[in-house]
Design a protein around this motif. Sequence first.
Motif, PDB file in Angstrom:
ATOM      1  N   SER A 275       4.314  -3.374  -7.131  1.00 29.03           N
ATOM      2  CA  SER A 275       3.294  -4.152  -6.435  1.00 29.03           C
ATOM      3  C   SER A 275       2.743  -3.389  -5.243  1.00 29.03           C
ATOM      4  CB  SER A 275       3.891  -5.488  -5.987  1.00 29.03           C
ATOM      5  OG  SER A 275       2.948  -6.256  -5.268  1.00 29.03           O
ATOM      6  N   TYR A 276       3.617  -2.688  -4.502  1.00 35.38           N
ATOM      7  CA  TYR A 276       3.191  -1.962  -3.311  1.00 35.38           C
ATOM      8  C   TYR A 276       2.233  -0.825  -3.675  1.00 35.38           C
ATOM      9  CZ  TYR A 276       3.521   0.724   1.053  1.00 35.38           C
ATOM     10  OH  TYR A 276       3.240   1.405   2.206  1.00 35.38           O
ATOM     11  N   VAL A 277       2.598  -0.069  -4.704  1.00 37.07           N
ATOM     12  CA  VAL A 277       1.773   1.076  -5.098  1.00 37.07           C
ATOM     13  C   VAL A 277       0.404   0.614  -5.593  1.00 37.07           C
ATOM     14  CG1 VAL A 277       1.533   2.903  -6.830  1.00 37.07           C
ATOM     15  CG2 VAL A 277       3.670   2.649  -5.562  1.00 37.07           C
ATOM     16  N   GLU A 278       0.389  -0.444  -6.397  1.00 40.51           N
ATOM     17  CA  GLU A 278      -0.882  -0.911  -6.960  1.00 40.51           C
ATOM     18  C   GLU A 278      -1.669  -1.768  -5.972  1.00 40.51           C
ATOM     19  OE1 GLU A 278      -2.444  -2.838 -11.139  1.00 40.51           O
ATOM     20  OE2 GLU A 278      -0.678  -3.734 -10.205  1.00 40.51           O
ATOM     21  N   GLY A 279      -0.995  -2.754  -5.350  1.00 40.36           N
ATOM     22  CA  GLY A 279      -1.716  -3.710  -4.511  1.00 40.36           C
ATOM     23  C   GLY A 279      -2.022  -3.208  -3.117  1.00 40.36           C
ATOM     24  N   ASP A 280      -1.034  -2.561  -2.466  1.00 38.96           N
ATOM     25  CA  ASP A 280      -1.225  -2.135  -1.075  1.00 38.96           C
ATOM     26  C   ASP A 280      -1.838  -0.739  -0.956  1.00 38.96           C
ATOM     27  OD1 ASP A 280       0.215  -4.280   0.737  1.00 38.96           O
ATOM     28  OD2 ASP A 280       1.471  -4.004  -1.013  1.00 38.96           O
ATOM     29  N   ALA A 400       9.848  -8.336   1.451  1.00 41.44           N
ATOM     30  CA  ALA A 400       9.163  -7.051   1.554  1.00 41.44           C
ATOM     31  C   ALA A 400       7.650  -7.234   1.560  1.00 41.44           C
ATOM     32  CB  ALA A 400       9.585  -6.148   0.400  1.00 41.44           C
ATOM     33  N   ALA A 401       7.159  -8.084   0.643  1.00 38.39           N
ATOM     34  CA  ALA A 401       5.716  -8.328   0.585  1.00 38.39           C
ATOM     35  C   ALA A 401       5.218  -8.957   1.880  1.00 38.39           C
ATOM     36  CB  ALA A 401       5.391  -9.231  -0.610  1.00 38.39           C
TER      37      ALA A 401
END
Length: 442
Positions: A275-280, A400-401
């Motif tokens: 999620s971090y790599v794609e979304g953030d 984390a999110a």
Amino acid sequence: MEAPATLSTPPDSATPVVDHPTAMRAARASFTGTAIEWYDYFLYGSAAAVVFPKVFFSDLGATAGTLTSLATFGVAFFFRPLGGVIFGHFGDRLSRRQALVATLLIMGLGTFAIGLLPTVGQLGVLAPVLLVFLRMLQGIGLGGEWGGAALLIVESAPAKRRGLYASACQLGVPAGQLASAGMVALFSMLPEDQFLSWGWRIPFLFSGLLVAFGLYLRKRLPEPPEFQALKDARKRPKLPLAEVLRHAKKQTLLLIFVQAASTIGYYLFTVYSLSYVEGDLGLPQSWALSGVLIGAALLLPAMPLYAALSDRIGRRPVYFAGTLFIALFAIPFFWLLDTRNPYLIALAIILALVCGYGPTGALNSVLYAEQYPTRYRYTGASVAYQMSSVVAGAPAALVAAALVSATGSGMAVSWYVIGASVISLICVIALKETHRTELTKE
């Protein structure tokens, strides 16, 4: 044809010891079943990060949809202790093997049903409600699965190689992760509209075939000799959970927190990183998936080596080293992700899995099982392990999110992992070393 298993009794003990053929059969069945269970479990995690926000929670918007989807991933954590209590009681009172058959069925059927579930556009608000219900079933199934699979090997393995044999159960984690990430990566190569329409369902439906194979292996197994001896002597407890609370409070409390760093780290490395790599970062999620795939593949040979080392030097030194690495690597992990370089992103995930999770994850089965006597070992190990998932695993991806959303940086998550590592290190030191002790029935 496989040689028949025989029981022997060493001169200084009345405890039956199973010969290697049966121990190997137990290891194969435990690995296969656990791999299937974790395939189902992590498949949901991958889908929660990249699919479900668009399929079941699209009405909430991108950020809220992702947070809600990750929250449903955490729902199962709260039901895992319930599964540990239910199947721990059944496994300690009646049958280790039958408990494992039931958990595999519950987990597998839940995953298969998710693959058939209509989307929010087709069914409305009932679709995410049913998704959460099926996620709850997954949690109950996994809650009972792990403890039984661990005991199946530990109670059958040669005393001096319990760590190595028990690592077969733990290998189910990277094997399941590898299979689930591979399936998601394969079908995500479809055009996005086809992937979101039907492509994501195939990995869930494939679970049905895997469950049938796992059931075939498990139904052919005998009860572990340690448990069978107790059963024959009619010394099984009436209320295993009551005995755990009465006689094993200290080790249970320590075991709940000992893998805080490992659990939080693992879900951040393998679930939240997508999620971090794609979304953030706005990068292709395949970059992070590549790291998960390679890291999981490398764990397959690495974890038995860590486990074998623990048979020689002890459980605590190996577990301590892995936890310490997680603490020291927490900040560099996000530094590497933030480079936006595909190779460094993959390297960060690989190092975190192999050098951090590997030494800790390899030992969980034997570490937990050796702390309890046979009478209530299934319940004790299951409850302690699954409660750790509630304390550490359930909030990990969501916290984390939220931290990244509030601070705009992964650094706050790094300190979150470091804090958990300190707690884990204290618990490792406080636990009793068990690698050279005999299993006890009473």
